[in-house]
Design an enzyme around this catalytic site. Structure first.
Site, mmCIF file in Angstrom:
data_model
loop_
_atom_site.group_PDB
_atom_site.id
_atom_site.type_symbol
_atom_site.label_atom_id
_atom_site.label_comp_id
_atom_site.label_asym_id
_atom_site.label_seq_id
_atom_site.Cartn_x
_atom_site.Cartn_y
_atom_site.Cartn_z
ATOM 1 N N LYS A 125 6.273 -6.882 3.246
ATOM 2 C CA LYS A 125 6.502 -5.379 2.951
ATOM 3 C C LYS A 125 8.030 -5.470 2.462
ATOM 4 O O LYS A 125 8.796 -6.363 3.033
ATOM 5 C CB LYS A 125 6.160 -4.453 3.926
ATOM 6 N N GLY A 126 8.436 -4.180 1.988
ATOM 7 C CA GLY A 126 9.965 -3.685 1.821
ATOM 8 C C GLY A 126 10.458 -4.047 0.421
ATOM 9 O O GLY A 126 11.638 -3.646 0.253
ATOM 10 N N GLY A 127 9.383 -4.155 -0.377
ATOM 11 C CA GLY A 127 9.773 -4.079 -1.793
ATOM 12 C C GLY A 127 10.693 -2.684 -2.237
ATOM 13 O O GLY A 127 11.421 -2.645 -3.057
ATOM 14 N N ASP B 111 -0.272 2.621 4.678
ATOM 15 C CA ASP B 111 0.957 2.306 3.889
ATOM 16 C C ASP B 111 0.552 1.120 2.691
ATOM 17 O O ASP B 111 -0.410 0.743 2.809
ATOM 18 C CB ASP B 111 1.784 1.537 4.675
ATOM 19 N N GLY B 112 1.486 0.900 1.902
ATOM 20 C CA GLY B 112 1.145 -0.090 0.694
ATOM 21 C C GLY B 112 1.723 -1.286 1.380
ATOM 22 O O GLY B 112 2.125 -1.539 2.579
ATOM 23 N N THR C 268 1.734 3.030 -4.279
ATOM 24 C CA THR C 268 0.651 3.414 -3.480
ATOM 25 C C THR C 268 0.430 4.391 -2.567
ATOM 26 O O THR C 268 -0.621 5.140 -2.646
ATOM 27 C CB THR C 268 0.024 1.971 -3.054
ATOM 28 N N ASP D 14 3.434 -5.486 -0.335
ATOM 29 C CA ASP D 14 3.732 -6.163 -1.469
ATOM 30 C C ASP D 14 2.804 -7.514 -1.566
ATOM 31 O O ASP D 14 2.645 -8.159 -2.720
ATOM 32 C CB ASP D 14 5.315 -6.725 -1.490
ATOM 33 N N GLU E 283 9.218 1.607 8.347
ATOM 34 C CA GLU E 283 7.583 1.278 8.049
ATOM 35 C C GLU E 283 7.164 0.505 9.227
ATOM 36 O O GLU E 283 6.010 0.821 9.691
ATOM 37 C CB GLU E 283 7.411 0.449 6.750
#
Ligand code: 5RP
Length: 243
Positions: free
Chosen positions: A96-98, A83-84, A31, A86, A105
């Site tokens: 996050k962190g996928g 940012d994207g 994304t 999860d 980040e």
């Protein structure tokens, strides 16, 4: 429309928040990559911004598009990071962190006046935890750190398998910071703040993928259109969110 179309629609909406001359943080993942691509088009047309990437992958993409890059050492305070995520819940708490970039980040996000999260609406959840929580740990003492995570998490009711993230070739995935990631499948997290607190007590844990109280704006795109959620209006917006 596909999930990828929704990601691009959210990225396009985020671009409307960006003004010339801003200092930006650039997220990581598919994304965020849409946002970087769209930003690249504007830069090519003369739009001026300077950006801090959250991963080597994002840095390479931005560089190839002619986007001017800097570092947090040069620019310690940024205007906006995009940012994207999860997962995102009704309080704009994130997992996050996928993509394995959670440490940079989080550093970039908290160095920014505003974090805008962009995602397809499928990422919205009633309660965080279906997505296994990524925890970045140092390689020294890995078995010991793993046991400590299991024990302290279990004390607060979080139990489930911890999996060392591997690459396609079976070797451990190593982050841009030289660490590894344990994906912790604890399931639903009724109290993510408590889990964040215990993970912070463990010396071998560098950072975890819970972003709590960090996201200011979420842009979620789905079949019903593009929705913009602001952290400061959460009480007003709660009515419209899935329970
Ligand atoms: C990378 C991340 C990504 O933002 C997250 O994994 C979402 O990725 P995508 O946009 O590809 O769904 O946290 O560490």
């Amino acid at each position: 429309m596909s999930a990828d179309d929704y990601k691009r629609a959210a990225a396009a909406r985020a671009l409307e928040f960006i003004e010339p001359g801003m200092k930006l943080g650039l997220g990581t993942g598919s994304t965020a990559a849409h946002f970087v691509a769209l930003l690249g088009e504007k830069v090519k047309a003369g739009f001026e911004v300077v950006c801090v990437p959250t991963s080597e992958a994002t840095a390479a993409q931005a560089r190839a598009l002619g986007i001017k890059l800097t570092t947090l050492d040069e620019e310690p305070i940024l205007d906006v990071t995009v940012d994207g995520t999860d997962e995102i819940d009704g309080d704009l708490r994130l997992i996050k962190g996928g993509g394995g970039a959670l440490l940079r980040e989080k550093i970039v996000a908290v160095s920014s006046d505003r974090l805008i999260v962009i995602a397809d609406a499928e990422k919205r959840v009633a309660m965080l935890g279906a997505f296994p929580l990524p925890v970045e740990v140092v390689r020294f003492g890995l078995a010991s750190t793993r046991q400590m995570i299991e024990a302290l998490a279990s004390d607060i009711g979080c139990e489930g398998p911890l999996t060392l993230r591997l690459k396609a070739d079976g070797q451990p995935f190593v982050t841009d910071n030289g660490n590894v990631i344990l994906d912790c499948a604890f399931g639903r997290l009724p109290d993510p703040e408590a889990l964040d607190d215990v993970l912070r007590q463990i010396p071998g844990v560098v950072e975890n993928g819970l972003f709590l109280g960090i996201c200011d704006t979420a842009i979620l795109a789905g079949p019903d259109g593009v929705e913009v959620l602001q952290a400061e209006n959460l009480f007003a917006l709660d009515d419209g969110l899935d329970a």
